[in-house]
Design a protein around this motif. Structure first.
Motif, PDB file in Angstrom:
ATOM      1  N   LEU A  68      37.618  40.624  44.794  1.00 32.12           N
ATOM      2  CA  LEU A  68      37.123  39.983  46.003  1.00 32.12           C
ATOM      3  C   LEU A  68      36.339  40.943  46.892  1.00 32.12           C
ATOM      4  O   LEU A  68      35.325  40.579  47.461  1.00 32.12           O
ATOM      5  N   PHE A  69      36.820  42.166  47.026  1.00 32.87           N
ATOM      6  CA  PHE A  69      36.180  43.130  47.925  1.00 32.87           C
ATOM      7  C   PHE A  69      34.795  43.528  47.445  1.00 32.87           C
ATOM      8  O   PHE A  69      33.916  43.816  48.234  1.00 32.87           O
ATOM      9  N   THR A  70      34.593  43.580  46.146  1.00 34.01           N
ATOM     10  CA  THR A  70      33.326  44.093  45.636  1.00 34.01           C
ATOM     11  C   THR A  70      32.165  43.164  45.907  1.00 34.01           C
ATOM     12  O   THR A  70      31.038  43.618  46.021  1.00 34.01           O
ATOM     13  N   THR A  71      32.388  41.884  46.043  1.00 36.14           N
ATOM     14  CA  THR A  71      31.295  40.934  46.180  1.00 36.14           C
ATOM     15  C   THR A  71      30.319  41.313  47.285  1.00 36.14           C
ATOM     16  O   THR A  71      29.145  41.516  47.031  1.00 36.14           O
ATOM     17  N   GLY A  72      30.781  41.441  48.518  1.00 37.80           N
ATOM     18  CA  GLY A  72      29.894  41.780  49.620  1.00 37.80           C
ATOM     19  C   GLY A  72      29.484  43.234  49.629  1.00 37.80           C
ATOM     20  O   GLY A  72      28.368  43.577  49.990  1.00 37.80           O
ATOM     21  N   ARG A  73      30.390  44.098  49.219  1.00 40.39           N
ATOM     22  CA  ARG A  73      30.109  45.527  49.246  1.00 40.39           C
ATOM     23  C   ARG A  73      29.011  45.903  48.269  1.00 40.39           C
ATOM     24  O   ARG A  73      28.196  46.764  48.540  1.00 40.39           O
ATOM     25  N   LEU A 131      35.260  37.429  54.288  1.00 39.92           N
ATOM     26  CA  LEU A 131      34.519  38.626  53.881  1.00 39.92           C
ATOM     27  C   LEU A 131      33.073  38.574  54.367  1.00 39.92           C
ATOM     28  O   LEU A 131      32.506  39.605  54.743  1.00 39.92           O
ATOM     29  N   GLU A 132      32.479  37.392  54.374  1.00 42.03           N
ATOM     30  CA  GLU A 132      31.119  37.244  54.908  1.00 42.03           C
ATOM     31  C   GLU A 132      31.087  37.627  56.389  1.00 42.03           C
ATOM     32  O   GLU A 132      30.160  38.280  56.852  1.00 42.03           O
ATOM     33  N   GLN A 133      32.105  37.226  57.133  1.00 46.95           N
ATOM     34  CA  GLN A 133      32.178  37.542  58.567  1.00 46.95           C
ATOM     35  C   GLN A 133      32.392  39.040  58.788  1.00 46.95           C
ATOM     36  O   GLN A 133      31.985  39.573  59.807  1.00 46.95           O
ATOM     37  N   TRP A 134      33.067  39.699  57.854  1.00 50.03           N
ATOM     38  CA  TRP A 134      33.400  41.116  57.990  1.00 50.03           C
ATOM     39  C   TRP A 134      32.301  42.031  57.479  1.00 50.03           C
ATOM     40  O   TRP A 134      32.433  43.251  57.550  1.00 50.03           O
ATOM     41  N   ARG A 135      31.247  41.479  56.916  1.00 48.02           N
ATOM     42  CA  ARG A 135      30.179  42.283  56.332  1.00 48.02           C
ATOM     43  C   ARG A 135      29.672  43.297  57.358  1.00 48.02           C
ATOM     44  O   ARG A 135      29.516  42.985  58.532  1.00 48.02           O
ATOM     45  N   VAL A 136      29.451  44.513  56.893  1.00 48.94           N
ATOM     46  CA  VAL A 136      28.958  45.570  57.775  1.00 48.94           C
ATOM     47  C   VAL A 136      27.485  45.836  57.485  1.00 48.94           C
ATOM     48  O   VAL A 136      26.996  45.557  56.383  1.00 48.94           O
ATOM     49  N   ASP A 137      26.793  46.363  58.468  1.00 48.63           N
ATOM     50  CA  ASP A 137      25.379  46.684  58.303  1.00 48.63           C
ATOM     51  C   ASP A 137      25.214  47.819  57.304  1.00 48.63           C
ATOM     52  O   ASP A 137      26.034  48.737  57.249  1.00 48.63           O
ATOM     53  N   THR A 138      24.140  47.759  56.546  1.00 46.01           N
ATOM     54  CA  THR A 138      23.843  48.799  55.575  1.00 46.01           C
ATOM     55  C   THR A 138      23.165  49.956  56.296  1.00 46.01           C
ATOM     56  O   THR A 138      22.092  49.775  56.877  1.00 46.01           O
ATOM     57  N   PRO A 139      23.770  51.138  56.272  1.00 48.04           N
ATOM     58  CA  PRO A 139      23.159  52.275  56.970  1.00 48.04           C
ATOM     59  C   PRO A 139      21.898  52.762  56.255  1.00 48.04           C
ATOM     60  O   PRO A 139      21.737  52.561  55.052  1.00 48.04           O
ATOM     61  N   ASP A 140      21.008  53.390  57.015  1.00 49.98           N
ATOM     62  CA  ASP A 140      19.793  53.987  56.446  1.00 49.98           C
ATOM     63  C   ASP A 140      19.556  55.311  57.167  1.00 49.98           C
ATOM     64  O   ASP A 140      18.772  55.391  58.103  1.00 49.98           O
ATOM     65  N   THR A 141      20.256  56.344  56.718  1.00 50.85           N
ATOM     66  CA  THR A 141      20.175  57.651  57.374  1.00 50.85           C
ATOM     67  C   THR A 141      19.125  58.557  56.747  1.00 50.85           C
ATOM     68  O   THR A 141      18.834  59.618  57.281  1.00 50.85           O
ATOM     69  N   ASP A 158      44.245  27.165  45.257  1.00 53.42           N
ATOM     70  CA  ASP A 158      43.607  28.400  44.817  1.00 53.42           C
ATOM     71  C   ASP A 158      42.115  28.388  45.116  1.00 53.42           C
ATOM     72  O   ASP A 158      41.541  29.390  45.534  1.00 53.42           O
ATOM     73  N   GLU A 159      41.495  27.246  44.911  1.00 50.59           N
ATOM     74  CA  GLU A 159      40.075  27.100  45.224  1.00 50.59           C
ATOM     75  C   GLU A 159      39.847  27.288  46.732  1.00 50.59           C
ATOM     76  O   GLU A 159      38.900  27.959  47.151  1.00 50.59           O
ATOM     77  N   LEU A 160      40.723  26.718  47.543  1.00 50.52           N
ATOM     78  CA  LEU A 160      40.614  26.850  48.993  1.00 50.52           C
ATOM     79  C   LEU A 160      40.871  28.288  49.436  1.00 50.52           C
ATOM     80  O   LEU A 160      40.157  28.817  50.294  1.00 50.52           O
ATOM     81  N   VAL A 161      41.862  28.940  48.844  1.00 54.28           N
ATOM     82  CA  VAL A 161      42.150  30.335  49.187  1.00 54.28           C
ATOM     83  C   VAL A 161      40.929  31.207  48.892  1.00 54.28           C
ATOM     84  O   VAL A 161      40.505  32.017  49.716  1.00 54.28           O
ATOM     85  N   ARG A 162      40.365  31.043  47.712  1.00 52.46           N
ATOM     86  CA  ARG A 162      39.178  31.839  47.342  1.00 52.46           C
ATOM     87  C   ARG A 162      38.035  31.586  48.320  1.00 52.46           C
ATOM     88  O   ARG A 162      37.363  32.509  48.750  1.00 52.46           O
ATOM     89  N   ALA A 163      37.821  30.333  48.689  1.00 53.40           N
ATOM     90  CA  ALA A 163      36.760  29.993  49.649  1.00 53.40           C
ATOM     91  C   ALA A 163      37.041  30.624  51.012  1.00 53.40           C
ATOM     92  O   ALA A 163      36.120  31.138  51.669  1.00 53.40           O
ATOM     93  N   ALA A 164      38.295  30.608  51.441  1.00 47.58           N
ATOM     94  CA  ALA A 164      38.656  31.203  52.738  1.00 47.58           C
ATOM     95  C   ALA A 164      38.436  32.711  52.720  1.00 47.58           C
ATOM     96  O   ALA A 164      37.920  33.285  53.683  1.00 47.58           O
ATOM     97  N   ILE A 165      38.803  33.351  51.624  1.00 53.73           N
ATOM     98  CA  ILE A 165      38.606  34.798  51.509  1.00 53.73           C
ATOM     99  C   ILE A 165      37.118  35.134  51.534  1.00 53.73           C
ATOM    100  O   ILE A 165      36.684  36.039  52.245  1.00 53.73           O
ATOM    101  N   THR A 166      36.339  34.403  50.762  1.00 55.68           N
ATOM    102  CA  THR A 166      34.890  34.626  50.727  1.00 55.68           C
ATOM    103  C   THR A 166      34.298  34.433  52.123  1.00 55.68           C
ATOM    104  O   THR A 166      33.465  35.225  52.568  1.00 55.68           O
ATOM    105  N   HIS A 167      34.740  33.403  52.809  1.00 59.83           N
ATOM    106  CA  HIS A 167      34.284  33.107  54.177  1.00 59.83           C
ATOM    107  C   HIS A 167      34.583  34.276  55.125  1.00 59.83           C
ATOM    108  O   HIS A 167      33.716  34.724  55.875  1.00 59.83           O
TER     109      HIS A 167
END
Length: 186
Positions: free
Chosen positions: A118-123, A65-75, A54-63
């Motif tokens: 999990l999704f909310t962390t980076g968002r 999600l970090e790679q999937w992070r999107v740029d913050t728009p500034d319109t 479970d600890e490894l799964v959480r770490a893999a998901i966090t890892h």
């Protein structure tokens, strides 16, 4: 003889192997031994970093999600910033959201967590920047920005994706922002 991995390179290889194992075989068949095999390493190397699956799964998901992070728009406007961020997620993350929800159902059940946890962390970081800018511009009032309201447009986007397993039509994104979200913050 392959080069010996260490430090960040080794950790990345282990987390990538764990993610591949999750997406290939799902959480129910996910084992530390399978990750060791996939990563081409030994059990002590893995267990020094993560004591259980479970600890490894959480770490893999966090890892991931970090790679999937999107740029913050500034319109220059909250409406366009939120829509731009939602459109980016909609265009690039439907498969990821689906995989994380479907393949990890057993994980969520066993650990008492949910995809939202999990999704909310980076968002949250990206969205907080959008909201802070909007407050600074005088578009919205800070006291109206509860955690629930800030997450609302993204929660509704995720709900639409998980209902259809497909990208959400743009008119639906606009409806979420214009008729549900913006009236709550103005």
């Amino acid at each position: 003889m392959p080069e010996r991995r260490r430090g960040a390179a080794l950790e990345k290889a282990l987390l990538d192997a764990a993610w591949e194992e999750l997406t290939t075989n799902g959480y129910a068949r996910f084992t530390m031994d399978a990750v060791v095999q996939r990563a081409g390493t030994s059990p002590p190397v893995l267990y020094r970093r993560w004591s259980d699956r479970d600890e490894l799964v959480r770490a893999a998901i966090t890892h991931v999600l970090e790679q999937w992070r999107v740029d913050t728009p500034d319109t220059g406007s909250l409406r366009e910033d939120v829509l731009t961020l939602m459109r980016t997620i909609n265009a690039t993350r439907v498969q990821h959201i689906t995989v994380m929800s479907v393949h990890l159902a057993g994980y969520y059940q066993e650990t008492g967590t949910s995809p939202g946890d999990l999704f909310t962390t980076g968002r949250e970081k990206a969205a907080d920047v959008l909201f802070d800018r909007a407050v600074d511009r005088g578009e919205i009032r800070a006291e109206r920005l509860t955690g629930r309201i800030k997450s609302l447009p993204f929660d509704l986007l995720r709900h639409e994706i998980l209902t259809t397993f497909a990208p959400v039509p743009d008119h639906v994104l606009e409806e979420i922002v214009d008729t549900v979200f913006l009236p709550l913050v103005r």
